[in-house]
Motif scaffolding. Structure first.
Motif, PDB file in Angstrom:
ATOM      1  N   LEU A  87      16.368  -2.624   1.909  1.00 35.93           N
ATOM      2  CA  LEU A  87      14.970  -2.687   1.500  1.00 35.93           C
ATOM      3  C   LEU A  87      14.095  -1.910   2.475  1.00 35.93           C
ATOM      4  CD1 LEU A  87      14.763  -6.493   0.634  1.00 35.93           C
ATOM      5  CD2 LEU A  87      15.008  -4.585  -0.972  1.00 35.93           C
ATOM      6  N   PRO A  88      12.914  -1.489   2.043  1.00 38.71           N
ATOM      7  CA  PRO A  88      12.003  -0.809   2.978  1.00 38.71           C
ATOM      8  C   PRO A  88      11.678  -1.666   4.195  1.00 38.71           C
ATOM      9  CG  PRO A  88      11.228  -0.553   0.721  1.00 38.71           C
ATOM     10  CD  PRO A  88      12.361  -1.517   0.670  1.00 38.71           C
ATOM     11  N   SER A  89      11.572  -2.960   4.018  1.00 38.26           N
ATOM     12  CA  SER A  89      11.260  -3.852   5.131  1.00 38.26           C
ATOM     13  C   SER A  89      12.390  -3.911   6.146  1.00 38.26           C
ATOM     14  CB  SER A  89      10.961  -5.258   4.611  1.00 38.26           C
ATOM     15  OG  SER A  89      12.075  -5.761   3.874  1.00 38.26           O
ATOM     16  N   GLU A  90      13.620  -3.611   5.715  1.00 36.78           N
ATOM     17  CA  GLU A  90      14.771  -3.611   6.611  1.00 36.78           C
ATOM     18  C   GLU A  90      15.005  -2.239   7.245  1.00 36.78           C
ATOM     19  OE1 GLU A  90      17.421  -6.754   3.957  1.00 36.78           O
ATOM     20  OE2 GLU A  90      17.544  -4.596   3.568  1.00 36.78           O
ATOM     21  N   PHE A  91      14.407  -1.218   6.666  1.00 35.02           N
ATOM     22  CA  PHE A  91      14.711   0.161   7.036  1.00 35.02           C
ATOM     23  C   PHE A  91      14.357   0.447   8.487  1.00 35.02           C
ATOM     24  CE2 PHE A  91      13.946   4.747   7.169  1.00 35.02           C
ATOM     25  CZ  PHE A  91      15.064   5.226   6.511  1.00 35.02           C
ATOM     26  N   GLY A  92      13.135   0.130   8.899  1.00 39.37           N
ATOM     27  CA  GLY A  92      12.696   0.436  10.252  1.00 39.37           C
ATOM     28  C   GLY A  92      13.434  -0.353  11.310  1.00 39.37           C
ATOM     29  N   ASP A  96       4.718  -1.318  -8.226  1.00 44.05           N
ATOM     30  CA  ASP A  96       4.405  -2.391  -7.291  1.00 44.05           C
ATOM     31  C   ASP A  96       5.493  -2.416  -6.222  1.00 44.05           C
ATOM     32  OD1 ASP A  96       6.610  -3.606  -8.564  1.00 44.05           O
ATOM     33  OD2 ASP A  96       5.300  -4.698  -9.949  1.00 44.05           O
ATOM     34  N   LEU A  97       5.389  -3.362  -5.294  1.00 42.36           N
ATOM     35  CA  LEU A  97       6.359  -3.439  -4.217  1.00 42.36           C
ATOM     36  C   LEU A  97       7.755  -3.758  -4.735  1.00 42.36           C
ATOM     37  CD1 LEU A  97       7.091  -3.398  -1.247  1.00 42.36           C
ATOM     38  CD2 LEU A  97       6.301  -5.772  -1.060  1.00 42.36           C
ATOM     39  N   SER A  98       7.840  -4.590  -5.774  1.00 44.56           N
ATOM     40  CA  SER A  98       9.148  -4.927  -6.341  1.00 44.56           C
ATOM     41  C   SER A  98       9.844  -3.674  -6.871  1.00 44.56           C
ATOM     42  CB  SER A  98       8.986  -5.958  -7.458  1.00 44.56           C
ATOM     43  OG  SER A  98      10.219  -6.222  -8.075  1.00 44.56           O
ATOM     44  N   HIS A  99       9.061  -2.799  -7.518  1.00 45.84           N
ATOM     45  CA  HIS A  99       9.611  -1.535  -8.031  1.00 45.84           C
ATOM     46  C   HIS A  99      10.118  -0.662  -6.885  1.00 45.84           C
ATOM     47  CE1 HIS A  99       8.837   2.456 -10.377  1.00 45.84           C
ATOM     48  NE2 HIS A  99      10.111   2.096 -10.439  1.00 45.84           N
ATOM     49  N   LEU A 100       9.316  -0.538  -5.819  1.00 42.10           N
ATOM     50  CA  LEU A 100       9.741   0.229  -4.658  1.00 42.10           C
ATOM     51  C   LEU A 100      11.011  -0.360  -4.052  1.00 42.10           C
ATOM     52  CD1 LEU A 100       9.455   2.284  -2.350  1.00 42.10           C
ATOM     53  CD2 LEU A 100       7.841   0.722  -1.257  1.00 42.10           C
ATOM     54  N   ASN A 101      11.074  -1.687  -3.935  1.00 44.26           N
ATOM     55  CA  ASN A 101      12.253  -2.319  -3.349  1.00 44.26           C
ATOM     56  C   ASN A 101      13.527  -1.979  -4.130  1.00 44.26           C
ATOM     57  OD1 ASN A 101      10.875  -3.544  -1.252  1.00 44.26           O
ATOM     58  ND2 ASN A 101      10.575  -5.487  -2.331  1.00 44.26           N
ATOM     59  N   ARG A 102      13.443  -2.044  -5.454  1.00 47.26           N
ATOM     60  CA  ARG A 102      14.624  -1.773  -6.273  1.00 47.26           C
ATOM     61  C   ARG A 102      15.101  -0.338  -6.093  1.00 47.26           C
ATOM     62  NH1 ARG A 102      11.570  -4.191 -10.344  1.00 47.26           N
ATOM     63  NH2 ARG A 102      11.430  -2.218 -11.481  1.00 47.26           N
ATOM     64  N   VAL A 103      14.167   0.600  -6.193  1.00 49.25           N
ATOM     65  CA  VAL A 103      14.542   2.011  -6.128  1.00 49.25           C
ATOM     66  C   VAL A 103      14.976   2.393  -4.719  1.00 49.25           C
ATOM     67  CG1 VAL A 103      13.736   4.371  -6.492  1.00 49.25           C
ATOM     68  CG2 VAL A 103      13.008   2.572  -8.048  1.00 49.25           C
ATOM     69  N   PHE A 104      14.268   1.887  -3.728  1.00 50.08           N
ATOM     70  CA  PHE A 104      14.603   2.206  -2.337  1.00 50.08           C
ATOM     71  C   PHE A 104      15.999   1.706  -1.990  1.00 50.08           C
ATOM     72  CE2 PHE A 104      14.423   2.112   2.243  1.00 50.08           C
ATOM     73  CZ  PHE A 104      13.596   3.169   2.582  1.00 50.08           C
ATOM     74  N   GLU A 138       0.830  -1.203   0.000  1.00 49.77           N
ATOM     75  CA  GLU A 138       0.000   0.000   0.000  1.00 49.77           C
ATOM     76  C   GLU A 138       0.869   1.259   0.000  1.00 49.77           C
ATOM     77  OE1 GLU A 138      -3.839  -1.821   2.431  1.00 49.77           O
ATOM     78  OE2 GLU A 138      -2.179  -0.868   3.521  1.00 49.77           O
ATOM     79  N   LEU A 139       1.997   1.193   0.714  1.00 53.93           N
ATOM     80  CA  LEU A 139       2.934   2.320   0.713  1.00 53.93           C
ATOM     81  C   LEU A 139       3.450   2.588  -0.698  1.00 53.93           C
ATOM     82  CD1 LEU A 139       4.701   4.324   2.452  1.00 53.93           C
ATOM     83  CD2 LEU A 139       6.441   2.523   2.430  1.00 53.93           C
ATOM     84  N   ALA A 140       3.819   1.533  -1.406  1.00 55.82           N
ATOM     85  CA  ALA A 140       4.307   1.679  -2.781  1.00 55.82           C
ATOM     86  C   ALA A 140       3.253   2.321  -3.669  1.00 55.82           C
ATOM     87  CB  ALA A 140       4.716   0.319  -3.333  1.00 55.82           C
ATOM     88  N   ALA A 141       2.004   1.893  -3.522  1.00 58.33           N
ATOM     89  CA  ALA A 141       0.922   2.439  -4.349  1.00 58.33           C
ATOM     90  C   ALA A 141       0.677   3.910  -4.029  1.00 58.33           C
ATOM     91  CB  ALA A 141      -0.353   1.630  -4.133  1.00 58.33           C
TER      92      ALA A 141
END
Length: 340
Positions: free
Chosen positions: A302-307, A287-295, A278-281
């Motif tokens: 990865l965004p999931s590792e960030f916090g 999609d989430l894969s796109h966000l993961n690559r750019v992030f 939902e954050l990516a959208a």
């Protein structure tokens, strides 16, 4: 002494350049040519205009020459105004129809009127029939300086003062004109040898900054494609991309970096809502894969590792040279900052 002119600009870029000039030289303003309406295309009007501007202590003085147009300081411009000033505009040629606080005035050559930047106002400048231009001398005075001198400043705006009639108005108009004409002698920073065209580099930088502010405000709610943004600012798509040449990021990479910044702010907020998908959208990723690559290209994780890395520091930053070369796709494997 600062100097701007549209003369060295292609006809199709002159009006958009002029809109940035008046904001740079005066205060946030919007300009519209007679009969012009936005059609989704860049303005193609030729408009011969110039501004000479110089500071004198706390006051800024300027002489302006342009063509018939409507200039407004509306609600959006008032919100963008960061300092409180009053403009005292002395008409030299052509005439101006000014409005503020429900009042309307017509200022002919030799007359002047006041306009307060803390409130909305409109200026319809009409060119002289023979010269096809209007000219005025404008003094931007700190509002606090005028309050002790004017009994009711709110009631004094958008009122014509006839400088051709005997009395105080004539003295004020004469003083304004003689001050402007003798500014080089009054201001050591003035002088014709210091006159310079601050147009191309400074205004391109100002326009680029305005585009970036617009992008940041409309990433989630508006169309930030190159075509839409160029139309919004009245320039060609080619000109929009040229604004970013020689900077750290191209236009498209700037948009992507702003999207990543938005995601980063949400990830570091005290409370987070929704899933990463939902954050990516929300921030315009495919999609989430796109966000993961750019992030990961930006932050090294990865965004999931960030916090999970707060508060010691979310990730190992990726060097700018790598970051700007890797968006919007994946960076070369050897350049990605990997976890141990």
């Amino acid at each position: 002494m600062r100097y701007w002119t549209t003369e060295d600009r292609p006809a199709g870029e002159q009006f958009s350049y002029w809109r940035e000039v008046i904001c740079e030289a005066f205060t946030p303003l919007a300009a519209e040519l007679p009969g012009a309406r936005r059609t989704g295309r860049a303005y193609a009007h030729e408009i011969r205009s110039w501004v000479r501007s110089s500071r004198l202590t706390a006051t800024n003085c300027a002489e302006v020459s342009s063509a018939t147009q409507l200039i407004t300081h509306g609600p959006a411009e008032v919100r963008r105004t960061v300092t409180d000033h009053v403009f005292v505009n002395l008409q030299i040629s052509g005439h101006c129809i000014g409005t503020q606080a429900g009042r309307r005035c017509v200022v002919e050559p030799g007359g002047f009127a006041l306009f307060d930047t803390t409130r909305e106002y409109g200026l319809e400048f009409v060119a002289d029939d023979r010269s096809q231009e209007w000219r005025c001398v404008s003094f931007r005075v700190p509002r606090a300086r005028l309050l002790p001198l004017v009994a009711d400043l709110d009631a004094a705006t958008a009122t014509t003062h006839d400088g051709s009639s005997p009395g105080l108005a004539r003295i004020v108009a004469s003083t304004m004109l003689s001050t402007w004409n003798g500014l080089d002698a009054l201001d050591p920073a003035g002088g014709s040898d210091r006159l310079r065209d601050t147009g191309r580099a400074d205004l391109d930088a100002g326009l680029r900054a305005a585009v970036n502010r617009y992008l940041a405000a409309h990433l989630r709610t508006g169309d930030t494609s190159a075509a839409a943004v160029a139309a919004r600012f009245g320039i060609s798509v080619r000109k929009l991309h040229q604004l970013y040449e020689g900077t750290d990021r191209s236009f498209s990479r700037t948009v992507m970096a702003l999207r990543v910044d938005g995601c980063t702010r949400e990830l570091t907020a005290p409370t987070r809502a929704g899933t990463l998908t939902e954050l990516a959208a929300r921030w315009g990723f495919a999609d989430l894969s796109h966000l993961n690559r750019v992030f990961r290209a930006h932050h090294g994780c990865l965004p999931s590792e960030f916090g999970d890395r707060e508060p010691a520091g979310p990730c190992t930053p990726v060097p700018a040279a790598v970051r700007t070369g890797s968006i919007p796709g994946r960076p070369p494997a050897a350049t990605i900052a990997r976890r141990p």
